[in-house]
Scaffold this motif. Structure first.
Motif, PDB file in Angstrom:
ATOM      1  N   VAL A 258      26.720  68.699  34.802  1.00  0.00           N
ATOM      2  CA  VAL A 258      26.242  68.746  36.183  1.00  0.00           C
ATOM      3  C   VAL A 258      27.033  67.761  37.018  1.00  0.00           C
ATOM      4  CG1 VAL A 258      24.283  68.492  37.730  1.00  0.00           C
ATOM      5  CG2 VAL A 258      23.930  69.377  35.429  1.00  0.00           C
ATOM      6  N   PHE A 259      27.555  68.253  38.125  1.00  0.00           N
ATOM      7  CA  PHE A 259      28.259  67.438  39.101  1.00  0.00           C
ATOM      8  C   PHE A 259      27.265  67.127  40.209  1.00  0.00           C
ATOM      9  CE2 PHE A 259      31.565  67.662  42.725  1.00  0.00           C
ATOM     10  CZ  PHE A 259      31.709  66.280  42.731  1.00  0.00           C
ATOM     11  N   THR A 260      26.895  65.856  40.340  1.00  0.00           N
ATOM     12  CA  THR A 260      25.858  65.504  41.303  1.00  0.00           C
ATOM     13  C   THR A 260      26.280  64.269  42.080  1.00  0.00           C
ATOM     14  OG1 THR A 260      23.467  65.202  41.549  1.00  0.00           O
ATOM     15  CG2 THR A 260      24.534  64.031  39.720  1.00  0.00           C
ATOM     16  N   GLY A 261      25.390  63.753  42.900  1.00  0.00           N
ATOM     17  CA  GLY A 261      25.702  62.590  43.723  1.00  0.00           C
ATOM     18  C   GLY A 261      24.431  61.874  44.126  1.00  0.00           C
ATOM     19  N   GLY A 262      24.510  61.178  45.251  1.00  0.00           N
ATOM     20  CA  GLY A 262      23.377  60.414  45.744  1.00  0.00           C
ATOM     21  C   GLY A 262      23.858  59.372  46.722  1.00  0.00           C
ATOM     22  N   GLY A 263      22.977  58.959  47.619  1.00  0.00           N
ATOM     23  CA  GLY A 263      23.385  58.013  48.651  1.00  0.00           C
ATOM     24  C   GLY A 263      23.592  56.602  48.161  1.00  0.00           C
ATOM     25  N   THR A 264      22.984  56.257  47.046  1.00  0.00           N
ATOM     26  CA  THR A 264      23.087  54.908  46.476  1.00  0.00           C
ATOM     27  C   THR A 264      23.230  55.017  44.966  1.00  0.00           C
ATOM     28  OG1 THR A 264      20.711  54.654  46.117  1.00  0.00           O
ATOM     29  CG2 THR A 264      21.574  54.015  48.296  1.00  0.00           C
ATOM     30  N   PRO A 265      23.700  53.959  44.306  1.00  0.00           N
ATOM     31  CA  PRO A 265      23.746  53.990  42.841  1.00  0.00           C
ATOM     32  C   PRO A 265      22.380  54.242  42.216  1.00  0.00           C
ATOM     33  CG  PRO A 265      25.128  52.215  43.666  1.00  0.00           C
ATOM     34  CD  PRO A 265      24.399  52.766  44.852  1.00  0.00           C
ATOM     35  N   ASP A 266      21.321  53.664  42.787  1.00  0.00           N
ATOM     36  CA  ASP A 266      19.981  53.895  42.247  1.00  0.00           C
ATOM     37  C   ASP A 266      19.583  55.362  42.364  1.00  0.00           C
ATOM     38  OD1 ASP A 266      19.595  51.307  41.448  1.00  0.00           O
ATOM     39  OD2 ASP A 266      18.488  50.695  43.237  1.00  0.00           O
ATOM     40  N   ALA A 267      19.973  56.004  43.476  1.00  0.00           N
ATOM     41  CA  ALA A 267      19.670  57.428  43.644  1.00  0.00           C
ATOM     42  C   ALA A 267      20.417  58.260  42.603  1.00  0.00           C
ATOM     43  CB  ALA A 267      20.034  57.878  45.052  1.00  0.00           C
ATOM     44  N   VAL A 268      21.654  57.890  42.317  1.00  0.00           N
ATOM     45  CA  VAL A 268      22.420  58.581  41.278  1.00  0.00           C
ATOM     46  C   VAL A 268      21.733  58.420  39.924  1.00  0.00           C
ATOM     47  CG1 VAL A 268      24.604  58.627  40.025  1.00  0.00           C
ATOM     48  CG2 VAL A 268      24.609  58.370  42.508  1.00  0.00           C
ATOM     49  N   LYS A 269      21.271  57.200  39.633  1.00  0.00           N
ATOM     50  CA  LYS A 269      20.600  56.941  38.362  1.00  0.00           C
ATOM     51  C   LYS A 269      19.346  57.794  38.221  1.00  0.00           C
ATOM     52  CE  LYS A 269      18.851  53.117  35.534  1.00  0.00           C
ATOM     53  NZ  LYS A 269      18.697  51.635  35.457  1.00  0.00           N
ATOM     54  N   ASP A 288      22.441  67.948  25.460  1.00  0.00           N
ATOM     55  CA  ASP A 288      23.033  69.234  25.826  1.00  0.00           C
ATOM     56  C   ASP A 288      23.582  69.233  27.239  1.00  0.00           C
ATOM     57  OD1 ASP A 288      22.527  70.460  23.413  1.00  0.00           O
ATOM     58  OD2 ASP A 288      20.592  71.280  24.034  1.00  0.00           O
ATOM     59  N   LEU A 289      23.277  68.203  28.016  1.00  0.00           N
ATOM     60  CA  LEU A 289      23.661  68.181  29.421  1.00  0.00           C
ATOM     61  C   LEU A 289      24.350  66.865  29.748  1.00  0.00           C
ATOM     62  CD1 LEU A 289      21.547  69.557  32.320  1.00  0.00           C
ATOM     63  CD2 LEU A 289      22.653  67.346  32.580  1.00  0.00           C
ATOM     64  N   LYS A 290      25.581  66.962  30.245  1.00  0.00           N
ATOM     65  CA  LYS A 290      26.329  65.794  30.691  1.00  0.00           C
ATOM     66  C   LYS A 290      26.295  65.745  32.218  1.00  0.00           C
ATOM     67  CE  LYS A 290      27.913  64.963  26.471  1.00  0.00           C
ATOM     68  NZ  LYS A 290      27.446  63.807  25.684  1.00  0.00           N
ATOM     69  N   VAL A 291      26.343  64.537  32.773  1.00  0.00           N
ATOM     70  CA  VAL A 291      26.271  64.367  34.226  1.00  0.00           C
ATOM     71  C   VAL A 291      27.491  63.588  34.709  1.00  0.00           C
ATOM     72  CG1 VAL A 291      24.903  63.563  36.170  1.00  0.00           C
ATOM     73  CG2 VAL A 291      23.754  64.345  34.087  1.00  0.00           C
ATOM     74  N   ILE A 292      28.155  64.143  35.710  1.00  0.00           N
ATOM     75  CA  ILE A 292      29.323  63.499  36.304  1.00  0.00           C
ATOM     76  C   ILE A 292      29.117  63.384  37.810  1.00  0.00           C
ATOM     77  CG2 ILE A 292      30.877  64.366  34.510  1.00  0.00           C
ATOM     78  CD1 ILE A 292      31.852  66.482  36.478  1.00  0.00           C
ATOM     79  N   THR A 293      29.875  62.520  38.451  1.00  0.00           N
ATOM     80  CA  THR A 293      29.800  62.388  39.901  1.00  0.00           C
ATOM     81  C   THR A 293      31.164  61.989  40.449  1.00  0.00           C
ATOM     82  OG1 THR A 293      28.481  61.472  41.723  1.00  0.00           O
ATOM     83  CG2 THR A 293      29.199  59.939  40.007  1.00  0.00           C
ATOM     84  N   THR A 294      31.310  62.091  41.755  1.00  0.00           N
ATOM     85  CA  THR A 294      32.550  61.666  42.403  1.00  0.00           C
ATOM     86  C   THR A 294      32.657  60.148  42.379  1.00  0.00           C
ATOM     87  OG1 THR A 294      32.349  63.543  43.922  1.00  0.00           O
ATOM     88  CG2 THR A 294      33.930  61.834  44.502  1.00  0.00           C
ATOM     89  N   ALA A 295      33.835  59.645  42.098  1.00  0.00           N
ATOM     90  CA  ALA A 295      34.055  58.203  42.093  1.00  0.00           C
ATOM     91  C   ALA A 295      35.365  57.891  42.801  1.00  0.00           C
ATOM     92  CB  ALA A 295      34.088  57.664  40.666  1.00  0.00           C
ATOM     93  N   GLY A 296      35.313  56.879  43.651  1.00  0.00           N
ATOM     94  CA  GLY A 296      36.511  56.409  44.332  1.00  0.00           C
ATOM     95  C   GLY A 296      37.049  55.166  43.648  1.00  0.00           C
ATOM     96  N   VAL A 297      38.284  55.237  43.197  1.00  0.00           N
ATOM     97  CA  VAL A 297      38.900  54.103  42.506  1.00  0.00           C
ATOM     98  C   VAL A 297      40.230  53.804  43.187  1.00  0.00           C
ATOM     99  CG1 VAL A 297      39.764  53.200  40.319  1.00  0.00           C
ATOM    100  CG2 VAL A 297      37.804  54.776  40.327  1.00  0.00           C
ATOM    101  N   ILE A 298      40.267  52.681  43.889  1.00  0.00           N
ATOM    102  CA  ILE A 298      41.501  52.219  44.531  1.00  0.00           C
ATOM    103  C   ILE A 298      41.933  50.970  43.777  1.00  0.00           C
ATOM    104  CG2 ILE A 298      42.563  51.383  46.661  1.00  0.00           C
ATOM    105  CD1 ILE A 298      40.402  52.936  48.203  1.00  0.00           C
ATOM    106  N   VAL A 299      43.064  51.068  43.094  1.00  0.00           N
ATOM    107  CA  VAL A 299      43.436  50.035  42.144  1.00  0.00           C
ATOM    108  C   VAL A 299      44.883  49.605  42.354  1.00  0.00           C
ATOM    109  CG1 VAL A 299      44.123  51.706  40.379  1.00  0.00           C
ATOM    110  CG2 VAL A 299      43.341  49.438  39.667  1.00  0.00           C
ATOM    111  N   ALA A 300      45.148  48.359  42.043  1.00  0.00           N
ATOM    112  CA  ALA A 300      46.497  47.794  42.110  1.00  0.00           C
ATOM    113  C   ALA A 300      46.545  46.621  41.135  1.00  0.00           C
ATOM    114  CB  ALA A 300      46.816  47.335  43.532  1.00  0.00           C
ATOM    115  N   PRO A 301      47.744  46.101  40.838  1.00  0.00           N
ATOM    116  CA  PRO A 301      47.829  44.975  39.889  1.00  0.00           C
ATOM    117  C   PRO A 301      47.012  43.761  40.301  1.00  0.00           C
ATOM    118  CG  PRO A 301      49.978  45.983  40.167  1.00  0.00           C
ATOM    119  CD  PRO A 301      49.075  46.632  41.188  1.00  0.00           C
ATOM    120  N   THR A 302      46.864  43.524  41.614  1.00  0.00           N
ATOM    121  CA  THR A 302      46.045  42.409  42.083  1.00  0.00           C
ATOM    122  C   THR A 302      44.980  42.939  43.037  1.00  0.00           C
ATOM    123  OG1 THR A 302      47.354  41.899  44.062  1.00  0.00           O
ATOM    124  CG2 THR A 302      48.069  40.903  41.969  1.00  0.00           C
ATOM    125  N   GLU A 303      43.897  42.185  43.171  1.00  0.00           N
ATOM    126  CA  GLU A 303      42.830  42.591  44.085  1.00  0.00           C
ATOM    127  C   GLU A 303      43.325  42.613  45.528  1.00  0.00           C
ATOM    128  OE1 GLU A 303      38.241  41.332  45.274  1.00  0.00           O
ATOM    129  OE2 GLU A 303      39.248  40.354  43.586  1.00  0.00           O
TER     130      GLU A 303
END
Length: 488
Positions: A258-269, A288-303
């Motif tokens: 299942v591809f789902t979402g939510g307005g906050t991390p708690d809502a996703v949980k 029998d059921l796996k859950v995935i969601t959209t995630a934004g990952v902006i990454v670089a060698p340094t913060e």
């Protein structure tokens, strides 16, 4: 019963939860990061070129991705400001091509990458889609998943001869019968050993091992048999995308991922817990059921570098694209920021496709979140270690099983993740170090074989069980001709 029903093997041993890793894609310019197609060296405008898809496929397989998840719509976003003008100007999912058609090209240059294809149950007949999905599963050697949607855009309904959207609960009623037809075709119409390829007697397939489905229901009437022979997975991996009560119940019965979402991390949980429980309520197991969601990952060698990258993305992010995408039936930019929301929103309190008004906020407060890329509930900007920490938190504390990686820049988002985050996740035991040479997409996700497990509702049709004519195709018994007998 089928004569050679494949056996499922026990699940692989598990330690830490392994991440299901997909890239979120769409066959268009502006998918869900509006305005960012303008970034230097962004490849979004190349989506019409087959080389775009083959290059992307090779990149994702090199990086160990499980699948590319292909979104789709069959209409335009024309509710905001009463037309599709904003969507058209921004390339917001228009122009937009069929997601399934690019899969063979990507499959031809890869051996392992899976493909999640979005297709709607509301507007096209099930027999045609069953054939197309089986063909793709054959061509990819079992690497296909289907993201089941019911379609939400009013323009989509008008494009298919209807005056307006089909009511929400009715769409899920149609989808439930649609799946029943497909299960009969995919699981019940052919036995595994129906292909005999007997050259001596000129018999390619045994009619006794192939049967019509003779489905007659409220919404569909399908005789069958299924035209393709059984593919490796028979039924493609079943994805659904939902947050609604109807969708959760539907997913509990049918979905594997299942591809789902939510307005906050708690809502996703909470959604993760509700979805897993829905599977149990439907007679299946939580596993029998796996859950995935959209995630934004902006990454670089340094913060510092990662934050600078995020700032460049934010500069080009366009709020109007997000307003149009949200399906707002009113235009917040037409009112002073201090205007109370209650004075301008829809009569039913609806503030667009995704939001319901629950406070006495102002138009300005409501508008502030649109186009802000940092407002995504599951996002991280930082070093590879910080990104891996966030992903582990999503897996362990929110209960998620995987992500659809959001693209800010194509192909740099995927390249950054592959070069910087993948090694850390592998070192932490969260991501495979290599592919299993023999696995299908379903086997990769669940580790228990190519086919659906016995507790899935589709399996009730295996071997022709619960079909009107389980005995298979045969010539009718000749009816005696009384006149011929008398003449003889």
């Amino acid at each position: 019963m089928s004569r050679t029903q494949p056996s499922a093997r026990p699940p692989r041993s598990t330690g830490k939860k392994r991440l299901i890793l997909n890239l979120f894609e769409m066959n268009c310019v502006s998918h869900i990061t509006h305005g960012l197609w303008r970034l230097p060296d962004n490849n979004r405008e190349r989506f019409n070129d087959i080389e775009y898809w083959t290059e992307l496929a090779r990149l994702l397989e090199k990086g160990g991705f499980d699948a590319v998840f292909l979104a789709d719509v069959v209409g335009t976003y024309d509710t905001f400001r009463g037309s599709a003008e904003t969507a058209v100007k921004q390339g917001l999912q228009i122009p937009n091509n069929d997601p399934a058609v690019v899969v063979p090209a990507m499959a031809a240059v890869t051996k392992h990458l899976g493909f999640g294809i979005t297709f709607s149950t509301t507007y096209e007949p099930p027999f045609a889609w069953a054939r197309r999905a089986s063909t793709l599963d054959h061509l990819t050697k079992g690497r296909v998943g289907w993201n089941i949607v019911t379609s939400y855009l009013p323009n989509a309904a008008r494009n298919h001869g209807l005056p307006d959207e089909v009511e929400h609960s009715t769409r899920f009623e149609i989808a439930d019968e649609y799946l029943d037809v497909l299960y009969k075709l995919w699981e019940g119409s052919w036995d595994d050993d129906a292909i005999v390829a007997d050259r001596e007697h000129n018999v390619f397939a045994d009619p006794a091992r192939i049967r019509p489905i003779d489905h007659v229901g409220k919404h569909f009437r399908v005789e069958g048999p299924h035209l393709p022979s059984p593919s490796r997975q028979r039924t493609p991996v079943l994805f659904t995308a939902t947050q609604s009560a109807d969708g959760i119940a539907f997913a509990g019965k049918h979905s594997e991922v299942v591809f789902t979402g939510g307005g906050t991390p708690d809502a996703v949980k909470r959604l993760v817990a509700d979805l897993k429980q829905a599977a149990v309520d439907a007679g299946r197991t939580r596993d029998d059921l796996k859950v995935i969601t959209t995630a934004g990952v902006i990454v670089a060698p340094t913060e510092q570098e990662a934050r600078a990258k995020a700032a460049r993305f934010q500069e080009l992010s366009d709020p109007e694209g997000y307003l149009a995408h949200a399906g707002l039936p009113w235009d917040p930019t037409a009112f002073p920021p201090e205007t109370p929301l209650a004075d301008v929103a829809a009569e039913d309190g609806r503030a667009g496709r995704w939001r319901q008004l629950t406070s006495d906020g102002t138009v300005g407060e409501f508008l502030a979140g649109f186009g802000d890329i940092s407002r995504h509930p599951l996002s991280v900007v930082g070093t590879p270690e910080q990104a891996a920490d966030a992903i582990e938190h999503w897996l362990d504390d929110l209960g998620l099983d995987g992500i659809n990686l959001l693209q800010y820049h194509t192909f740099d988002t995927a390249k950054d993740f592959i070069e910087l985050v993948v090694p850390v996740l592998r070192a932490r035991g969260r991501l495979r170090t290599s592919y299993d040479e023999s696995e299908s997409l379903r086997d990769r996700i669940f580790g228990r074989g190519d086919r659906l497990p016995p507790d899935h509702p589709a399996t009730r049709y295996r071997g022709g069980r619960n079909l009107p004519r389980p005995e298979g195709i045969s010539d009718p018994i000749p009816t005696p001709d009384p006149l011929a007998e008398k003449a003889g």
